[in-house]
Motif scaffolding. Structure first.
Motif, PDB file in Angstrom:
ATOM      1  N   ALA A 112     109.601  -6.904 -12.994  1.00 24.69           N
ATOM      2  CA  ALA A 112     108.669  -5.860 -13.418  1.00 24.69           C
ATOM      3  C   ALA A 112     107.832  -5.359 -12.253  1.00 24.69           C
ATOM      4  N   VAL A 113     107.376  -6.276 -11.396  1.00 21.39           N
ATOM      5  CA  VAL A 113     106.600  -5.875 -10.219  1.00 21.39           C
ATOM      6  C   VAL A 113     107.453  -5.010  -9.302  1.00 21.39           C
ATOM      7  N   SER A 130     107.728  -1.514 -10.747  1.00 17.89           N
ATOM      8  CA  SER A 130     106.485  -0.749 -10.625  1.00 17.89           C
ATOM      9  C   SER A 130     106.234  -0.305  -9.189  1.00 17.89           C
ATOM     10  N   ALA A 170     108.510   2.528  -8.339  1.00 11.38           N
ATOM     11  CA  ALA A 170     108.048   3.784  -8.909  1.00 11.38           C
ATOM     12  C   ALA A 170     106.931   4.401  -8.086  1.00 11.38           C
ATOM     13  N   GLN A 171     106.215   3.553  -7.319  1.00 10.27           N
ATOM     14  CA  GLN A 171     105.167   4.048  -6.428  1.00 10.27           C
ATOM     15  C   GLN A 171     105.719   4.504  -5.080  1.00 10.27           C
ATOM     16  N   ARG A 178     103.389  -6.877 -14.837  1.00  3.06           N
ATOM     17  CA  ARG A 178     102.751  -5.567 -14.722  1.00  3.06           C
ATOM     18  C   ARG A 178     101.236  -5.683 -14.811  1.00  3.06           C
ATOM     19  N   GLU A 181      98.393  -4.550 -12.006  1.00  4.82           N
ATOM     20  CA  GLU A 181      97.221  -3.723 -12.300  1.00  4.82           C
ATOM     21  C   GLU A 181      95.936  -4.430 -11.858  1.00  4.82           C
TER      22      GLU A 181
END
Length: 326
Positions: free
Chosen positions: A80-81, A84, A87-88, A133, A137
């Motif tokens: 998941a990390v 993410s 996606a950045q 995730r 955050e």
């Protein structure tokens, strides 16, 4: 100094827990790819992307490091990390091409907390992607490391005592900062048999794990393991650590530092690196301050500090976990 891993410039730490499941995730995110290495001891490790840190590999920098509870299910936190961060726009790309995503480099290691009484009836939807995730955050908050029952150490046991998350830092004479973050789920005990004193007591600073001092006398029975776990099993015990420094290191220098840092576990846990453990140490360099002398001497000094910080972090983890209970 906060006396934790966030004293290292160029990184942040995120932690997330699920109280019902009694598990959690700890994440170290680097502002820029960090030179990294790994050293694995014990008989039952569980890792992801560890081979990328071996000598001679193509990729030298990592974007993040994940520590997770959940045994093999916990590796999903790193997936998941990775998604993410990708996606950045973060990640490795030999030849960037439009429409082709980069590949975030996210090594991970897991500890076993499946039998700690939490609600593990998750079917085909383990909580670790969600926790990964959430930890990412939380890393954006740039908060200090929470100690004791927090992150990947939330549901851990240190021998027969509550395990947990610990951290400690130090500054070298030439101005480099070294810090350790650890999640303690060991088979061995962190305390001297028959006492409240920690094995790591000689390295304590400013009463950071209770100021109890050293045990009053020598250990009479060298085969007395004190508060070690009564009935261990393969892969059910692991101590996971991330050592970070702002010193500029090569991958080989980081690897030597990881090897030296493992001695911190031996200073704080007895026995350690057993067939039941899956002990893993990552070392990462954010490369903010060049070495100021002969490289071998500098690395030796940093490695020694890393071992001291890891021993202190282990004792702090259990000290804080015992204060809050399980």
């Amino acid at each position: 100094m906060r006396n934790n891993l966030t004293d290292i410039a160029g990184l942040s730490v995120g932690q997330a827990e699920d109280e019902a499941v009694r598990t959690g995730v700890t994440l170290v995110v680097f502002d820029e790819p960090a030179i990294a290495a790994i050293d694995v001891r014990g008989g039952g490790p569980g890792t992801r992307e560890s081979d990328v840190l071996r000598p001679g590999g193509l990729v030298e920098g990592v974007d993040a490091i994940v520590l997770s509870g959940g045994s093999v299910y916990g590796l999903g936190a790193a997936d998941a990390v990775c998604a993410s961060l990708g996606a950045q726009g973060r990640g490795y790309a030999l030849m960037p091409q439009p429409g082709v995503p980069a590949s975030p480099i996210v090594p991970a290691a897991i500890l076993y907390d499946l039998a700690n009484g939490g609600a593990k009836d998750w079917g085909d939807s383990p909580p670790y992607a969600r926790l990964g995730r959430a930890a990412l955050e939380n890393a954006g908050l740039r908060a200090p490391v929470r100690l004791g029952r927090a992150g990947a150490g939330f549901g851990a046991r240190a021998g027969s005592l509550p395990g947990g998350t610990g951290s400690a830092s130090a500054k070298s004479r030439d101005g480099h900062t070294v810090a350790a973050l650890v999640c303690v789920n060991s088979f061995g005990s962190v305390r001297v048999p028959g006492t409240q004193q920690f094995w790591a007591a000689p390295f304590e600073r400013d009463g950071e794990f209770g100021g109890l001092g050293c045990a009053p006398g020598p250990v009479v029975d060298l085969e007395d393991w004190g508060e070690a776990k009564f009935n261990p099993a393969l892969r059910t015990n692991t101590t996971l650590a991330v050592i970070a420094t702002d010193a500029v290191l090569t991958p080989d220098q980081a690897r030597r530092m990881a090897i030296m840092a493992q001695d911190g576990m031996a200073r704080a846990i007895r026995p350690v690196h057993t067939p039941f453990d899956g002990d893993v140490v990552f070392v990462a360099s954010t490369g903010r301050l060049a070495l100021s002398g002969p490289a071998p001497l500098c690395v030796a000094g940093l490695g020694s500090l890393a071992a001291d910080c890891l021993a202190r972090a282990i004792a702090r983890a259990v000290h804080h976990a015992c204060m809050t209970g399980v």
